[in-house]
Design a protein around this motif. Structure first.
Motif, PDB file in Angstrom:
ATOM      1  N   TYR A 121       0.834  -1.200   0.000  1.00  0.00           N
ATOM      2  CA  TYR A 121       0.000   0.000   0.000  1.00  0.00           C
ATOM      3  C   TYR A 121       0.870   1.251   0.000  1.00  0.00           C
ATOM      4  O   TYR A 121       1.970   1.247   0.544  1.00  0.00           O
ATOM      5  CB  TYR A 121      -0.906   0.023   1.245  1.00  0.00           C
ATOM      6  CG  TYR A 121      -1.690  -1.252   1.390  1.00  0.00           C
ATOM      7  CD1 TYR A 121      -2.823  -1.477   0.615  1.00  0.00           C
ATOM      8  CD2 TYR A 121      -1.265  -2.251   2.261  1.00  0.00           C
ATOM      9  CE1 TYR A 121      -3.525  -2.675   0.703  1.00  0.00           C
ATOM     10  CE2 TYR A 121      -1.960  -3.446   2.366  1.00  0.00           C
ATOM     11  CZ  TYR A 121      -3.085  -3.659   1.586  1.00  0.00           C
ATOM     12  OH  TYR A 121      -3.765  -4.842   1.672  1.00  0.00           O
ATOM     13  N   VAL A 122       0.348   2.301  -0.581  1.00  0.00           N
ATOM     14  CA  VAL A 122       1.058   3.578  -0.560  1.00  0.00           C
ATOM     15  C   VAL A 122       0.109   4.653  -0.043  1.00  0.00           C
ATOM     16  O   VAL A 122      -1.026   4.780  -0.508  1.00  0.00           O
ATOM     17  CB  VAL A 122       1.588   3.959  -1.959  1.00  0.00           C
ATOM     18  CG1 VAL A 122       2.174   5.365  -1.944  1.00  0.00           C
ATOM     19  CG2 VAL A 122       2.659   2.962  -2.411  1.00  0.00           C
ATOM     20  N   LEU A 123       0.607   5.378   0.953  1.00  0.00           N
ATOM     21  CA  LEU A 123      -0.158   6.462   1.558  1.00  0.00           C
ATOM     22  C   LEU A 123       0.300   7.772   0.914  1.00  0.00           C
ATOM     23  O   LEU A 123       1.499   8.070   0.905  1.00  0.00           O
ATOM     24  CB  LEU A 123       0.121   6.471   3.061  1.00  0.00           C
ATOM     25  CG  LEU A 123      -0.328   7.652   3.911  1.00  0.00           C
ATOM     26  CD1 LEU A 123      -1.849   7.687   3.989  1.00  0.00           C
ATOM     27  CD2 LEU A 123       0.258   7.523   5.319  1.00  0.00           C
ATOM     28  N   ILE A 153      -5.034   6.392   0.614  1.00  0.00           N
ATOM     29  CA  ILE A 153      -4.288   5.125   0.647  1.00  0.00           C
ATOM     30  C   ILE A 153      -4.651   4.350  -0.614  1.00  0.00           C
ATOM     31  O   ILE A 153      -5.829   4.125  -0.899  1.00  0.00           O
ATOM     32  CB  ILE A 153      -4.598   4.292   1.901  1.00  0.00           C
ATOM     33  CG1 ILE A 153      -4.010   4.978   3.137  1.00  0.00           C
ATOM     34  CG2 ILE A 153      -4.027   2.876   1.778  1.00  0.00           C
ATOM     35  CD1 ILE A 153      -4.319   4.297   4.451  1.00  0.00           C
ATOM     36  N   PHE A 154      -3.633   3.983  -1.356  1.00  0.00           N
ATOM     37  CA  PHE A 154      -3.830   3.203  -2.570  1.00  0.00           C
ATOM     38  C   PHE A 154      -3.269   1.810  -2.368  1.00  0.00           C
ATOM     39  O   PHE A 154      -2.232   1.645  -1.715  1.00  0.00           O
ATOM     40  CB  PHE A 154      -3.038   3.820  -3.745  1.00  0.00           C
ATOM     41  CG  PHE A 154      -3.682   5.001  -4.394  1.00  0.00           C
ATOM     42  CD1 PHE A 154      -4.596   4.826  -5.417  1.00  0.00           C
ATOM     43  CD2 PHE A 154      -3.353   6.292  -3.983  1.00  0.00           C
ATOM     44  CE1 PHE A 154      -5.168   5.926  -6.038  1.00  0.00           C
ATOM     45  CE2 PHE A 154      -3.933   7.386  -4.604  1.00  0.00           C
ATOM     46  CZ  PHE A 154      -4.846   7.213  -5.634  1.00  0.00           C
ATOM     47  N   THR A 155      -3.919   0.850  -2.969  1.00  0.00           N
ATOM     48  CA  THR A 155      -3.271  -0.441  -3.160  1.00  0.00           C
ATOM     49  C   THR A 155      -2.252  -0.207  -4.281  1.00  0.00           C
ATOM     50  O   THR A 155      -2.605   0.281  -5.350  1.00  0.00           O
ATOM     51  CB  THR A 155      -4.312  -1.500  -3.555  1.00  0.00           C
ATOM     52  OG1 THR A 155      -5.259  -1.582  -2.481  1.00  0.00           O
ATOM     53  CG2 THR A 155      -3.666  -2.852  -3.794  1.00  0.00           C
ATOM     54  N   TRP A 156      -0.984  -0.477  -3.987  1.00  0.00           N
ATOM     55  CA  TRP A 156       0.089  -0.014  -4.880  1.00  0.00           C
ATOM     56  C   TRP A 156      -0.059  -0.527  -6.310  1.00  0.00           C
ATOM     57  O   TRP A 156       0.148   0.203  -7.277  1.00  0.00           O
ATOM     58  CB  TRP A 156       1.447  -0.373  -4.276  1.00  0.00           C
ATOM     59  CG  TRP A 156       2.609  -0.127  -5.211  1.00  0.00           C
ATOM     60  CD1 TRP A 156       3.566  -1.028  -5.580  1.00  0.00           C
ATOM     61  CD2 TRP A 156       2.935   1.098  -5.889  1.00  0.00           C
ATOM     62  NE1 TRP A 156       4.465  -0.446  -6.431  1.00  0.00           N
ATOM     63  CE2 TRP A 156       4.096   0.869  -6.647  1.00  0.00           C
ATOM     64  CE3 TRP A 156       2.354   2.358  -5.926  1.00  0.00           C
ATOM     65  CZ2 TRP A 156       4.688   1.834  -7.441  1.00  0.00           C
ATOM     66  CZ3 TRP A 156       2.932   3.337  -6.723  1.00  0.00           C
ATOM     67  CH2 TRP A 156       4.091   3.080  -7.467  1.00  0.00           C
ATOM     68  N   LYS A 157      -0.483  -1.792  -6.442  1.00  0.00           N
ATOM     69  CA  LYS A 157      -0.638  -2.380  -7.772  1.00  0.00           C
ATOM     70  C   LYS A 157      -1.571  -1.517  -8.639  1.00  0.00           C
ATOM     71  O   LYS A 157      -1.295  -1.245  -9.804  1.00  0.00           O
ATOM     72  CB  LYS A 157      -1.237  -3.777  -7.609  1.00  0.00           C
ATOM     73  CG  LYS A 157      -0.635  -4.816  -8.513  1.00  0.00           C
ATOM     74  CD  LYS A 157      -1.090  -6.229  -8.116  1.00  0.00           C
ATOM     75  CE  LYS A 157      -2.607  -6.288  -7.959  1.00  0.00           C
ATOM     76  NZ  LYS A 157      -3.107  -7.320  -7.063  1.00  0.00           N
ATOM     77  N   ILE A 158      -2.674  -1.108  -8.019  1.00  0.00           N
ATOM     78  CA  ILE A 158      -3.673  -0.297  -8.729  1.00  0.00           C
ATOM     79  C   ILE A 158      -3.099   1.083  -9.050  1.00  0.00           C
ATOM     80  O   ILE A 158      -3.198   1.581 -10.166  1.00  0.00           O
ATOM     81  CB  ILE A 158      -4.947  -0.130  -7.858  1.00  0.00           C
ATOM     82  CG1 ILE A 158      -5.519  -1.485  -7.482  1.00  0.00           C
ATOM     83  CG2 ILE A 158      -5.978   0.766  -8.542  1.00  0.00           C
ATOM     84  CD1 ILE A 158      -6.217  -2.220  -8.601  1.00  0.00           C
TER      85      ILE A 158
END
Lengths: 396, 379
Positions: free
Chosen positions: A121-123, A196-201
């Motif tokens: 995840y990336v914030l 917050i993103f799911t990094w893959k997306i």
């Protein structure tokens, strides 16, 4: 190496032009706040307190002050051998190199940095707000829902809603519509600029966004509308505690004054959620024999021989005997000389307000004095005026 | 050249005269000036003089000292090759676990001394407050080709206000017109020489090792009486004096500590201690101090993290002190996190850390004999 579950990317490149002279020589996140802090201390401390130990700080505009302030990241316990805080300015590659063209582009250009940590995840944070928030709880909500993106939202008064990005949600807090600064808002849930993103997306969307020549490469304008269009799982995470945008002179002044309340809504003293900052290495504050200091906040290196009422004084501020400071914010290293009167004003760093100057008024808008202004004796600054060295020279 | 000097700080001394303040801590760890410990001044002097290898000889009650110093990063002493070394006593075949004076302490740390790369050592006590640069002394030492250089200050009543019961090394120096030390007096009842040794000396590292080894092998235990004085008398070492003019106060008694604290309210004293070089200390991430609507604070030194409602006059308040409504404090030294509740009256009082005095309490000491309340007591 072990991958990180969640890393943070802090967008600190904004100019903050609504802060006028204050951001002439420094980026908005470097602006001093609350006696001994900078705006960026709040998101950085939130990261530390939320156990997020890897933070990329994306800088572009006037980065010098911010770079030296962040340094090795030691004040926030972010000086780690794996992880820690990194300042990420735009850079050149063999073939090309370019400025960050938008918030999404800034992250896109640092995909390499993010991938080093192989995060799930990336914030995404901005350096514009004063708040204390446990990002971990937001992350838990994101994971529980299996969302693609979670956006922190906050109810704002309806009358100011048209100046925010407004989220319209269904009963399950799914975001169904997003309007940037709508004239007739359907909801009062404003985006806090915390995602917050799911990094893959996110990676997929950043790459597609970059390939689109018509995109402005901006989260609010491009990435989020695109996610909505594709009917991705978008969660609104409601945050109800103190959160203040300090993007204008008036709101910056107000947020400082909020700290002087008897039981402030925003409490800096909570030992479980400390706000960390770089210590200036100065002796304790000294109050002289004739000092009057009431309803005020002072820090190390301050010396008051005159009067300070309902004011916030930063490190190394000197108020001479016979000087009066009221309802004001005086930033580091400024000296208010004998006979000067300052009211409802923000005075930036390293100014000298010479004898008998009259700065600001008891009523009306907040006045602002820019960095390193040497104000002549007896000079008068009216309510709401912004004055710096250039303005004084022009007049002379 | 500056990198060619290391520092050794000796922290162990007779401390009975400091009563409650040293019952749980070494003299070097005594809180002073609102946000410091005594040793911060010595360490900052070293760092500001370009000394980056510092050994701290710890003896009694050194846990508070270790806690304060940590890795040394607040003094920028956490570098790869040098840095801060805490040298606690340890049991060996010829050491019972407690140092018997400075020579013994140095002997026990020969490994550290031998391993260090610098040519010179500045050896100092840590029971004083002073802000200075050692660079002029280093220059003089090297130029004069001295074996040993001893830092001194011309005697004035203020700096020699020692307790008669104190067994600390009060060394007075006689100096000729070329700055050569010609004689020493050690713990005299009435000194006849007008130069007080400031317990700071510079010596070549290998010479120090040799002198310590020689002295201990002959059964001597006193650096001054058994090593320096005979060497001066025999003319076997070139021992020079270096005159220091900076503000200097040794902390040996409660009264001395109290006087020093109130001395800090004078602008010239604060300037002498804080105006030259930064004084580093452990950061605590305190919030700024809040002065509430009825607060009246005058002629006082106040650290961060305090919340003040009452009246405070001629005081030193450390970090996190709370002064309630209607409370009146005069000539007091109140250490970290103490809580003065509403309507309390205090005069000539020293509170150690985390003392609480309940509302309407009253404690009035004498300026010559302040009341001292030990750590963590509730009145």
């Amino acid at each position: 190496m072990k991958s990180k579950k969640c890393i943070a990317m802090l967008l600190a490149g904004g100019q903050g032009s609504r802060l006028g002279l204050l951001t002439k020589v420094m980026a908005k996140p470097a602006v001093p706040f609350g006696g001994k802090y900078r705006i960026i201390d709040f998101p950085l401390s939130n990261c530390t307190n939320s156990n997020i130990d890897t933070v990329g700080v994306l800088t572009q505009y006037q980065p010098l002050e911010l770079n030296s302030y962040i340094g090795s990241g030691q004040p926030w316990d972010l000086d780690l051998s794996y992880g820690g805080v990194y300042v990420l300015p735009p850079y050149m590659t063999a073939k090309s190199g370019e400025w960050y063209s938008g918030t999404a582009n800034a992250i896109y250009q640092n995909i390499g940095f993010i991938e080093q940590y192989d995060p799930e995840y990336v914030l995404i944070l901005s350096g514009d707000h004063i708040y204390k928030m446990d990002y971990n709880r937001m992350l838990s909500a994101h994971i529980e829902r299996g969302a693609d993106i979670t956006i922190a939202v906050r109810p704002v008064p309806w009358e100011v809603a048209p100046s925010f990005g407004i989220m319209n949600t269904d009963a399950d807090h799914n975001i169904i519509e997003f309007e940037e600064k709508p004239k007739h808002p359907k909801s009062n849930l404003a985006s806090m600029g915390v995602y917050i993103f799911t990094w893959k997306i996110l990676k997929e969307y950043l790459e597609n966004d970059n390939a689109d020549p018509n995109s402005k490469n901006d989260f609010g304008k491009n990435i989020i509308p695109k996610l909505l269009e594709d009917k991705k799982s978008m969660l609104a995470y409601e945050f109800a505690d103190y959160w203040k945008d300090v993007g204008t002179i008036a709101s910056l002044w107000e947020a400082n004054m909020d700290l002087l309340e008897e039981n402030p809504e925003f409490d800096l003293t909570d030992p479980r959620w400390k706000i960390y900052s770089r210590s200036p290495v100065m002796p304790p504050q000294f109050l002289g024999a004739k000092a009057v200091v009431e309803n005020s906040m002072l820090t190390e290196g301050c010396e008051v021989y005159g009067t300070a009422r309902h004011s916030v004084l930063f490190e190394g501020v000197i108020v001479e005997e016979g000087a009066v400071v009221e309802n004001s914010v005086i930033m580091p290293g400024t000296r208010i000389k004998s006979g000067a009167v300052v009211n409802r004003t923000i005075v930036a760093e390293n100014c000298v307000i010479n004898a008998n100057a009259r700065v600001g008024e008891a009523e009306g808008d907040i006045a602002l004095i820019g960095q390193a202004t040497i104000m002549p004796e007896g000079y008068v600054v009216k309510a709401g005026e912004q004055v710096d060295m250039e303005a004084i020279k022009r007049e002379a | 050249m500056k990198n060619d000097v290391m520092g050794i700080v000796y922290t162990s001394k007779d401390d009975l005269n400091l009563r409650e303040l040293t019952s749980q801590r070494a003299v070097a760890a005594i809180p002073v000036a609102g946000r410091y410990r005594l040793i911060d001044f010595t360490l900052s002097n070293m760092v500001n003089s370009g000394i980056h290898n510092v050994g701290i000889i710890a003896q009694k009650n050194y846990s508070s000292l270790m806690d304060h110093l940590g890795s040394g990063k607040d003094w920028d002493l956490h570098t790869r090759n040098n840095g801060l070394f805490i040298l606690p006593p340890f049991m060996t075949r010829d050491n019972s676990g407690e140092y018997n004076g400075l020579l013994d302490a140095l002997r026990s740390n020969f490994d550290y001394l031998r391993r260090s790369k610098q040519d010179f050592v500045i050896l100092t006590d840590s029971d004083y407050i002073m802000t200075t640069s050692f660079e002029p002394m280093i220059d003089q030492h090297i130029k004069s080709r001295a074996d040993i250089t001893m830092m001194y200050k011309k005697v004035t009543p203020e700096i020699t206000e020692f307790s008669s019961s104190s067994k600390n090394n009060h060394v007075y120096m006689d100096i000729d017109s070329d700055n050569a030390v010609t004689n020493l007096e050690i713990n005299p009842n009435a000194a006849s020489f007008g130069n007080l040794f400031l317990s700071v000396m510079m010596v070549k590292r290998t010479l120090l090792i040799y002198l310590v080894d020689q002295a201990l092998s002959r059964g001597s235990h006193d650096m001054y009486a058994d090593v320096l004085l005979p060497a001066i008398q025999a003319g076997s070492l070139k021992i020079m004096g270096y005159e220091e003019e900076s503000y200097y106060r040794r902390v040996e008694t409660i009264r001395g500590y109290f006087n020093l604290s109130l001395d800090l309210l004078k602008p010239e004293v604060r300037d002498a201690l804080f105006g030259k070089n930064p004084v580093f200390t452990k950061t605590r991430d305190s919030v700024p101090t809040i002065y509430r609507a009825g607060a009246k604070v005058t002629n006082s030194l106040v650290a961060d993290g305090c919340v003040i409602d009452g009246t405070v006059e001629n005081c030193v308040l450390f970090r996190g002190v709370r002064v309630g409504k209607g409370a009146k404090l005069k000539n007091c030294v109140i250490m970290q996190d103490s809580y003065i509740e509403d309507d309390v009256e205090l005069e000539n009082v020293i509170f150690d850390k985390e003392v609480t005095i309940r509302s309407h309490g009253r404690l009035i000491g004498q300026s010559q004999y302040p009341i001292v309340i030990g750590k963590n007591i509730t009145l």
